[in-house]
Design a protein around this motif. Structure first.
Motif, PDB file in Angstrom:
ATOM      1  N   ASN A  41       0.826  -1.207   0.000  1.00 53.37           N
ATOM      2  CA  ASN A  41       0.000   0.000   0.000  1.00 53.37           C
ATOM      3  C   ASN A  41       0.865   1.263   0.000  1.00 53.37           C
ATOM      4  N   ALA A  42       1.934   1.218   0.775  1.00 54.38           N
ATOM      5  CA  ALA A  42       2.843   2.370   0.807  1.00 54.38           C
ATOM      6  C   ALA A  42       3.525   2.553  -0.538  1.00 54.38           C
ATOM      7  N   GLN A  43       3.907   1.432  -1.151  1.00 56.16           N
ATOM      8  CA  GLN A  43       4.546   1.501  -2.464  1.00 56.16           C
ATOM      9  C   GLN A  43       3.566   2.015  -3.506  1.00 56.16           C
ATOM     10  N   ARG A  44       2.315   1.550  -3.426  1.00 56.00           N
ATOM     11  CA  ARG A  44       1.301   2.006  -4.383  1.00 56.00           C
ATOM     12  C   ARG A  44       1.050   3.500  -4.237  1.00 56.00           C
ATOM     13  N   SER A  45       0.999   3.973  -3.001  1.00 57.55           N
ATOM     14  CA  SER A  45       0.780   5.394  -2.747  1.00 57.55           C
ATOM     15  C   SER A  45       1.910   6.231  -3.340  1.00 57.55           C
ATOM     16  N   ALA A  46       3.135   5.725  -3.193  1.00 54.67           N
ATOM     17  CA  ALA A  46       4.274   6.451  -3.753  1.00 54.67           C
ATOM     18  C   ALA A  46       4.212   6.471  -5.283  1.00 54.67           C
ATOM     19  N   LEU A  47       3.847   5.315  -5.873  1.00 56.56           N
ATOM     20  CA  LEU A  47       3.738   5.242  -7.331  1.00 56.56           C
ATOM     21  C   LEU A  47       2.618   6.146  -7.834  1.00 56.56           C
ATOM     22  N   GLN A  48       1.502   6.175  -7.088  1.00 57.61           N
ATOM     23  CA  GLN A  48       0.376   7.016  -7.485  1.00 57.61           C
ATOM     24  C   GLN A  48       0.756   8.495  -7.419  1.00 57.61           C
ATOM     25  N   SER A  49       1.504   8.875  -6.415  1.00 50.92           N
ATOM     26  CA  SER A  49       1.953  10.264  -6.298  1.00 50.92           C
ATOM     27  C   SER A  49       2.870  10.635  -7.459  1.00 50.92           C
ATOM     28  N   GLU A  50       3.771   9.719  -7.799  1.00 48.62           N
ATOM     29  CA  GLU A  50       4.681   9.968  -8.911  1.00 48.62           C
ATOM     30  C   GLU A  50       3.909  10.050 -10.229  1.00 48.62           C
ATOM     31  N   ALA A  51       2.896   9.182 -10.397  1.00 45.14           N
ATOM     32  CA  ALA A  51       2.083   9.215 -11.608  1.00 45.14           C
ATOM     33  C   ALA A  51       1.317  10.538 -11.705  1.00 45.14           C
ATOM     34  N   SER A  52       0.801  11.023 -10.578  1.00 45.95           N
ATOM     35  CA  SER A  52       0.087  12.302 -10.571  1.00 45.95           C
ATOM     36  C   SER A  52       1.027  13.448 -10.940  1.00 45.95           C
ATOM     37  N   ARG A  53       2.244  13.390 -10.412  1.00 55.00           N
ATOM     38  CA  ARG A  53       3.221  14.441 -10.731  1.00 55.00           C
ATOM     39  C   ARG A  53       3.555  14.426 -12.224  1.00 55.00           C
ATOM     40  N   MET A  56       0.634  15.824 -14.287  1.00 53.79           N
ATOM     41  CA  MET A  56       0.603  17.288 -14.275  1.00 53.79           C
ATOM     42  C   MET A  56       1.655  17.849 -15.231  1.00 53.79           C
ATOM     43  N   GLU A  57       2.813  17.207 -15.243  1.00 58.00           N
ATOM     44  CA  GLU A  57       3.874  17.633 -16.149  1.00 58.00           C
ATOM     45  C   GLU A  57       3.430  17.466 -17.601  1.00 58.00           C
ATOM     46  N   LEU A  58       2.797  16.335 -17.884  1.00 57.77           N
ATOM     47  CA  LEU A  58       2.326  16.069 -19.242  1.00 57.77           C
ATOM     48  C   LEU A  58       1.206  17.031 -19.631  1.00 57.77           C
ATOM     49  N   THR A  59       0.325  17.339 -18.689  1.00 59.96           N
ATOM     50  CA  THR A  59      -0.766  18.282 -18.952  1.00 59.96           C
ATOM     51  C   THR A  59      -0.222  19.666 -19.299  1.00 59.96           C
ATOM     52  N   THR A  60       0.803  20.082 -18.600  1.00 57.03           N
ATOM     53  CA  THR A  60       1.430  21.380 -18.868  1.00 57.03           C
ATOM     54  C   THR A  60       2.033  21.414 -20.268  1.00 57.03           C
ATOM     55  N   LEU A  61       2.722  20.342 -20.633  1.00 55.09           N
ATOM     56  CA  LEU A  61       3.326  20.265 -21.966  1.00 55.09           C
ATOM     57  C   LEU A  61       2.253  20.214 -23.054  1.00 55.09           C
ATOM     58  N   ALA A  62       1.161  19.507 -22.775  1.00 55.41           N
ATOM     59  CA  ALA A  62       0.067  19.423 -23.747  1.00 55.41           C
ATOM     60  C   ALA A  62      -0.562  20.790 -23.969  1.00 55.41           C
ATOM     61  N   ARG A 200       5.016  10.740 -20.593  1.00 57.24           N
ATOM     62  CA  ARG A 200       3.998   9.796 -21.069  1.00 57.24           C
ATOM     63  C   ARG A 200       4.452   8.353 -20.848  1.00 57.24           C
ATOM     64  N   GLU A 201       5.693   8.052 -21.218  1.00 53.50           N
ATOM     65  CA  GLU A 201       6.199   6.700 -21.024  1.00 53.50           C
ATOM     66  C   GLU A 201       6.314   6.365 -19.538  1.00 53.50           C
ATOM     67  N   ALA A 202       6.664   7.365 -18.726  1.00 57.07           N
ATOM     68  CA  ALA A 202       6.747   7.143 -17.282  1.00 57.07           C
ATOM     69  C   ALA A 202       5.368   6.807 -16.715  1.00 57.07           C
ATOM     70  N   ILE A 203       4.334   7.511 -17.187  1.00 57.02           N
ATOM     71  CA  ILE A 203       2.968   7.246 -16.717  1.00 57.02           C
ATOM     72  C   ILE A 203       2.544   5.834 -17.110  1.00 57.02           C
ATOM     73  N   GLU A 204       2.879   5.418 -18.339  1.00 58.91           N
ATOM     74  CA  GLU A 204       2.523   4.070 -18.775  1.00 58.91           C
ATOM     75  C   GLU A 204       3.202   3.024 -17.900  1.00 58.91           C
ATOM     76  N   ASP A 205       4.479   3.248 -17.584  1.00 60.69           N
ATOM     77  CA  ASP A 205       5.216   2.311 -16.729  1.00 60.69           C
ATOM     78  C   ASP A 205       4.641   2.285 -15.315  1.00 60.69           C
ATOM     79  N   LEU A 206       4.362   3.468 -14.769  1.00 59.31           N
ATOM     80  CA  LEU A 206       3.813   3.552 -13.415  1.00 59.31           C
ATOM     81  C   LEU A 206       2.434   2.903 -13.338  1.00 59.31           C
ATOM     82  N   THR A 207       1.624   3.114 -14.363  1.00 54.24           N
ATOM     83  CA  THR A 207       0.291   2.510 -14.389  1.00 54.24           C
ATOM     84  C   THR A 207       0.388   0.991 -14.385  1.00 54.24           C
ATOM     85  N   GLY A 208       1.331   0.456 -15.165  1.00 51.29           N
ATOM     86  CA  GLY A 208       1.521  -0.989 -15.177  1.00 51.29           C
ATOM     87  C   GLY A 208       1.957  -1.531 -13.831  1.00 51.29           C
ATOM     88  N   ARG A 209       2.840  -0.800 -13.167  1.00 49.07           N
ATOM     89  CA  ARG A 209       3.308  -1.237 -11.839  1.00 49.07           C
ATOM     90  C   ARG A 209       2.195  -1.156 -10.799  1.00 49.07           C
TER      91      ARG A 209
END
Length: 215
Positions: A41-53, A56-62, A200-209
């Protein structure tokens, strides 16, 4: 008798000892599982936070890439065509659904007519009909009396129209999906060019994890 009681007591005590040992093992296993779940659960929370970050980065670039796309005449034309195609496919699907409803409502009087359904199931008036002699003559008389030829034509239209409209709607839907995929590809290329490939690739990897942890 004293020996018998002693033997029974020994058996009971041994059973209790085995139960206590098994219970202790089960409790230890449960604690281990709970600890593993807490770590996950702690690992998932960390991954979710990184995915959210990263999102946001991808949204800004878009947001930076879209103004450039807006000035691209080819992209604007494709976007408009894709939206119109999606709307047309939606309308066709609604029309097909209405035709299916009409098939049930308008076709019921024909299905409730036993003489009509008898001739229909026999394939009367088509190459599937195999009636001969007196039976064929009798069927022809019934068909003439109930106006079967016209009724069969109308019933064929009622039953065939939803199938045709559904096929048309499905074809339009496939074209709309292809057009939407083309737009997505253009937008993804533009965002990648603006630096969005990494996030984008980071989000895909994080989502898979995250999915793997959920499993």
């Amino acid at each position: 008798q004293a020996q018998l009681i002693a033997d029974i007591n020994g058996t009971v005590e041994a059973a209790i000892s085995r139960y206590d040992a098994a219970f202790a093992d089960a409790e230890a296993g449960l604690q281990h599982a709970e600890a593993a779940l807490a770590r996950a659960n702690a690992q998932r929370s960390a991954l979710q936070s990184e995915a959210s970050r990263r999102d946001m980065e991808l949204t800004t670039l878009a947001a930076k890439a879209r103004p450039k796309l807006g000035s691209d005449a080819e992209y604007a034309a494709k976007l408009l065509a894709a939206r119109e195609l999606a709307a047309t496919a939606e309308a066709a699907a609604a029309k097909a659904a209405q035709a299916e409803t009409d098939r049930e409502r308008k076709g019921r009087p024909y299905r409730d007519d036993r003489l009509f359904m008898y001739l229909w199931t026999q394939g009367f008036g088509t190459s599937a009909y195999f009636g001969k002699g007196f039976a064929a003559w009798g069927d022809a008389q019934v068909a003439r009396i109930i106006g079967y030829a016209r009724a069969r034509h109308n019933y064929e239209l009622i039953t065939a129209l939803p199938v045709q409209l559904r096929a048309h709607a499905e074809a339009l839907l496939q074209r709309a999906r292809a057009a939407a995929a083309d737009i997505d590809e253009i937008e993804s290329t533009a965002i990648d060019t603006a630096g969005g490939r990494g996030p984008r690739e980071a989000i895909e990897d994080l989502t898979g994890r995250i999915d793997a942890l959920d499993q």
